[in-house]
Design a protein around this motif. Sequence first.
Motif, PDB file in Angstrom:
ATOM      1  N   GLU A 143       0.850  -1.147   0.030  1.00 37.06           N
ATOM      2  CA  GLU A 143      -0.006  -0.026  -0.111  1.00 37.06           C
ATOM      3  C   GLU A 143       0.890   1.293  -0.113  1.00 37.06           C
ATOM      4  O   GLU A 143       0.476   2.321  -0.555  1.00 37.06           O
ATOM      5  CB  GLU A 143      -0.920  -0.039   1.308  1.00 37.06           C
ATOM      6  CG  GLU A 143      -1.895  -1.087   1.077  1.00 37.06           C
ATOM      7  CD  GLU A 143      -1.567  -2.246   1.687  1.00 37.06           C
ATOM      8  OE1 GLU A 143      -0.754  -2.435   2.506  1.00 37.06           O
ATOM      9  OE2 GLU A 143      -2.270  -3.466   1.243  1.00 37.06           O
ATOM     10  N   TYR A 155      -2.499  -9.322   2.235  1.00 31.86           N
ATOM     11  CA  TYR A 155      -1.792  -7.980   2.680  1.00 31.86           C
ATOM     12  C   TYR A 155      -1.656  -7.481   1.261  1.00 31.86           C
ATOM     13  O   TYR A 155      -0.763  -6.513   1.125  1.00 31.86           O
ATOM     14  CB  TYR A 155      -0.186  -8.451   3.066  1.00 31.86           C
ATOM     15  CG  TYR A 155      -0.346  -9.152   4.397  1.00 31.86           C
ATOM     16  CD1 TYR A 155      -1.486  -8.913   5.346  1.00 31.86           C
ATOM     17  CD2 TYR A 155       0.735  -9.789   4.893  1.00 31.86           C
ATOM     18  CE1 TYR A 155      -1.322  -9.450   6.442  1.00 31.86           C
ATOM     19  CE2 TYR A 155       0.896 -10.340   6.309  1.00 31.86           C
ATOM     20  CZ  TYR A 155      -0.242 -10.241   6.895  1.00 31.86           C
ATOM     21  OH  TYR A 155      -0.008 -10.669   8.264  1.00 31.86           O
ATOM     22  N   GLY A 156      -2.538  -7.878   0.134  1.00 34.29           N
ATOM     23  CA  GLY A 156      -2.536  -6.755  -0.975  1.00 34.29           C
ATOM     24  C   GLY A 156      -1.558  -7.197  -2.011  1.00 34.29           C
ATOM     25  O   GLY A 156      -1.591  -6.521  -3.051  1.00 34.29           O
ATOM     26  N   TYR A 157      -0.617  -8.298  -1.988  1.00 35.63           N
ATOM     27  CA  TYR A 157       0.153  -8.565  -2.968  1.00 35.63           C
ATOM     28  C   TYR A 157      -0.742  -9.602  -4.215  1.00 35.63           C
ATOM     29  O   TYR A 157      -0.502  -9.167  -5.311  1.00 35.63           O
ATOM     30  CB  TYR A 157       1.166  -9.816  -2.617  1.00 35.63           C
ATOM     31  CG  TYR A 157       2.305  -8.703  -1.739  1.00 35.63           C
ATOM     32  CD1 TYR A 157       3.418  -8.513  -2.068  1.00 35.63           C
ATOM     33  CD2 TYR A 157       2.160  -8.808  -0.192  1.00 35.63           C
ATOM     34  CE1 TYR A 157       4.448  -7.755  -1.567  1.00 35.63           C
ATOM     35  CE2 TYR A 157       3.127  -8.147   0.396  1.00 35.63           C
ATOM     36  CZ  TYR A 157       4.351  -7.591  -0.047  1.00 35.63           C
ATOM     37  OH  TYR A 157       5.100  -6.874   0.448  1.00 35.63           O
ATOM     38  N   GLU A 178      -4.200 -10.087  -5.955  1.00 34.92           N
ATOM     39  CA  GLU A 178      -5.439  -9.711  -6.201  1.00 34.92           C
ATOM     40  C   GLU A 178      -6.145 -11.116  -7.016  1.00 34.92           C
ATOM     41  O   GLU A 178      -5.718 -11.503  -7.878  1.00 34.92           O
ATOM     42  CB  GLU A 178      -5.606  -8.590  -7.233  1.00 34.92           C
ATOM     43  CG  GLU A 178      -5.057  -7.467  -6.786  1.00 34.92           C
ATOM     44  CD  GLU A 178      -4.730  -6.169  -7.838  1.00 34.92           C
ATOM     45  OE1 GLU A 178      -4.931  -6.676  -8.958  1.00 34.92           O
ATOM     46  OE2 GLU A 178      -4.708  -5.096  -7.169  1.00 34.92           O
TER      47      GLU A 178
END
Length: 339
Positions: free
Chosen positions: A131, A203-205, A207
């Motif tokens: 992020e 953790y957004g790595y 999608e």
Amino acid sequence: MRHLGLVGIAAAILPFMAGAQTPADIQRAVDDAYARYRTLQEGANADYIPALAAVDPALFGIAVVTADGEVYTAGDVQTEVSIQSISKVFTMAQVVQEQGLESVYDRIGVDATGMRFNSIIAVEAVRGVVEAGAPEMNPLVNAGAISTTSMVRGNSADEVWNQILTFHNDAAGRQLSVLQDVYQSESDTNQRNQAIGALMLAYGYIEGDWQQAVDLYTRQCSIGVTARDLATMAATLATGGTNPVTGTRVIDAEKVPGVLAVMATAGLYDDSGKWLYRTGLPAKSGVGGGILAVSPGRFGIAVVSPPLDEAGNSVRAQRAITDISNALGGNPYAPAASR
Ligand code: DON
């Protein structure tokens, strides 16, 4: 123009010839390393994937493929082992080829973790940085690799898989296939990688479908390769992206240095620094017992030998590649005159 005379001409030319090997020199370096390490019995097969424990620990094959497509081998270069983590290099290369060098840099990161390949502590240490726009992972450890696999484009799992396999085929110069026993064995026991996949989604790595990413990653790790396949794949990077045996362009030349850079910093996990110190070669190991290494512009080299050291790298592969590369002047950091 100054008249050089014979001695002068020799003095001017010799530095550029030093280290220029004949085919016989290359074959001798390969044969010498094979003879030197054939009976070495250090290390142990990986056993956290049960199928890997069953592979013959005596298997030992060496291959060098030069940038002009000549192939030199010793030992068993017919028997396939699972490619395991070496596939991470080519899935990274594929994403970089498809989406540009910045895609992996921005989404995964290119920093070495300095920790083991399946470290969850490493994931925790860098969590949340996506992020902030500066992810500090890399595509050659499991967390980064599963995330990189999730980036390969396709409308279905089969389509993504087809892209991944085709890229590996092109680099190896032949049709590869999955070793089903290894795929089954790892699928039955990869709960840790599933945990990593779920964390990478959280953790957004990643999608999208993290379970699909873990499954495709497990499949890519189960692709069967020989030492000769791996050396051809390494040589494809050594030439700047064209398979020198088949002439197929696999990756654009300007994308290759980024791939080699990540191999140099993270290819042998927490022993990457020691490896680079001894050889200067971007390389990648796999728990199936393979290691491939790249001498840019010169050659690709690979060894298959299943017993691993504590860091998870093949013992005989490290020794044989080091000796052969040093005999051939393969270290890209060495002065040009000694190469
Ligand atoms: O994820 C795993 O545990 C394996 N499929 C790959 C690990 C591996 O090869 C690490 N290499 N040294």
